[in-house]
Design an enzyme around this catalytic site. Structure first.
Site, PDB file in Angstrom:
ATOM      1  CE1 TYR A  62      -4.333  -1.000  -0.476  1.00  0.00           C
ATOM      2  CE2 TYR A  62      -3.466  -2.599   1.015  1.00  0.00           C
ATOM      3  CZ  TYR A  62      -4.534  -1.950  -0.123  1.00  0.00           C
ATOM      4  OH  TYR A  62      -5.893  -2.796  -0.201  1.00  0.00           O
ATOM      5  CG  ASP A  99      -8.705   7.604  -7.752  1.00  0.00           C
ATOM      6  OD1 ASP A  99      -9.662   7.932  -7.078  1.00  0.00           O
ATOM      7  OD2 ASP A  99      -8.797   6.757  -8.150  1.00  0.00           O
ATOM      8  CG  HIS A 114     -14.778  -0.987  -3.048  1.00  0.00           C
ATOM      9  ND1 HIS A 114     -14.231  -1.539  -4.121  1.00  0.00           N
ATOM     10  CD2 HIS A 114     -15.198  -1.556  -3.080  1.00  0.00           C
ATOM     11  CE1 HIS A 114     -14.559  -2.775  -4.968  1.00  0.00           C
ATOM     12  NE2 HIS A 114     -15.724  -2.963  -3.854  1.00  0.00           N
ATOM     13  CB  CYS A 125      -8.676   1.294  20.493  1.00  0.00           C
ATOM     14  SG  CYS A 125      -7.622   2.411  19.421  1.00  0.00           S
ATOM     15  CB  CYS A 146      -3.596   1.953  17.513  1.00  0.00           C
ATOM     16  SG  CYS A 146      -4.635   3.322  18.639  1.00  0.00           S
ATOM     17  N   GLY A 186     -15.291   2.545 -16.891  1.00  0.00           N
ATOM     18  CA  GLY A 186     -13.854   1.956 -15.999  1.00  0.00           C
ATOM     19  C   GLY A 186     -13.454   1.003 -14.740  1.00  0.00           C
TER      20      GLY A 186
END
Ligand code: APR
Length: 244
Positions: A62, A99, A114, A125, A146, A186
């Site tokens: 990612y 995006d 999504h 939490c 976190c 698309g």
């Protein structure tokens, strides 16, 4: 009938977009020969079980994508949809994309089914953080924790094996059931439950139009089918509808 005539006669239209509307902004799609899944196995990088098994590996994947995603600018296709919304032809955009480019292009009603790259949340939490702040630190920390409880955060994007945000999916379903027309732009329409939206629209009496540069399972049911680039096609559509 062409796309402009259909949209004029069947408005309000709901638009469903996929990765193909953002390729002209430099973001690769998933299932084209040059798409992300040709390089990366989705079972290793895009499922919730892969994330639980090896979050650092999934965060690395990612992190690479976030960089390209956050640099990208809206293209002619995103801008045309925002113009069509202002002109009263488009009621809302349901997008599978994470995006944020529809909102940046000026679309006011965008349903991100999504998720998005704006935030990451703590599975333990619920603490939520801006992803941009985390990405900067990713070099040193491959799986950010976190700030409140230390658990590894998860980007707020829907992975395979996860449920879609309930409110977003319900709103998308309600929108397509009450639209005069659903315009798909698309998307390969291969990923459920989003790929069921055209069926729901058709069952409720809406017209279906598809702008996509490759076949989809719904092509035979579309009243208008354009096999062309999203940017030029939507820009021409907005121009045609700008004049009375
Ligand atoms: N204009 C028109 N169509 C295009 C363009 C373009 N400029 N560029 C690509 N396309 C088409 C491709 O040919 C392809 O058929 O867009 C389609 C994109 O399909 P996918 O890559 O399958 O993307 P999408 O339908 O959004 O995928 C759905 O799959 O892995 C997941 O979560 C991810 O949200 C994504 C979901």
């Amino acid at each position: 009938m062409d796309l402009a005539e259909l949209m004029r006669s069947r408005r309000p239209c709901v638009v469903l977009t996929g990765a193909g509307i953002s390729t002209e902004s430099g973001i690769p799609d998933f299932r084209s020969p040059s798409g992300i899944w040709a390089q990366y196995d989705p079972m290793e990088y895009a499922t919730i079980s892969a994330f639980r098994r090896d979050p650092a590996k999934v965060w690395e994947f990612y992190a690479l994508r976030f960089e390209a995603l956050s640099r990208a600018e809206p293209n002619a296709g995103h801008l045309a949809l925002a113009e069509l919304e202002r002109g009263g032809f488009v009621r809302a955009v349901v997008t599978q994309n994470i995006d944020g480019l529809h909102t940046r292009a000026g679309s006011a009603d965008v349903i991100e089914v999504h998720g998005s790259i704006r935030t990451a949340s703590c599975p333990a939490c619920g603490e939520r953080m801006a992803l941009a702040d985390l990405v900067e630190a990713l070099g040193d920390d491959p799986a950010p924790g976190c700030a409140r409880c230390g658990e590894i955060l998860k980007p707020d994007v829907v992975m395979f094996g996860e449920l879609l945000p309930v409110g977003a999916l319900e709103r998308a379903q309600q929108l397509v059931r009450t639209a005069g027309m659903l315009l798909v732009v698309g998307s390969s329409l291969e990923v459920y439950p989003v790929a069921a939206l055209p069926d729901e629209a058709l069952a409720a009496g809406a017209s279906l139009a598809i702008v996509n540069q490759a076949p989809t399972p719904y092509d035979g049911l579309a009243e208008v089918r354009v096999d062309g680039p999203a940017g030029a096609t939507l820009a021409a559509l907005a121009e045609a509808l700008a004049s009375p």
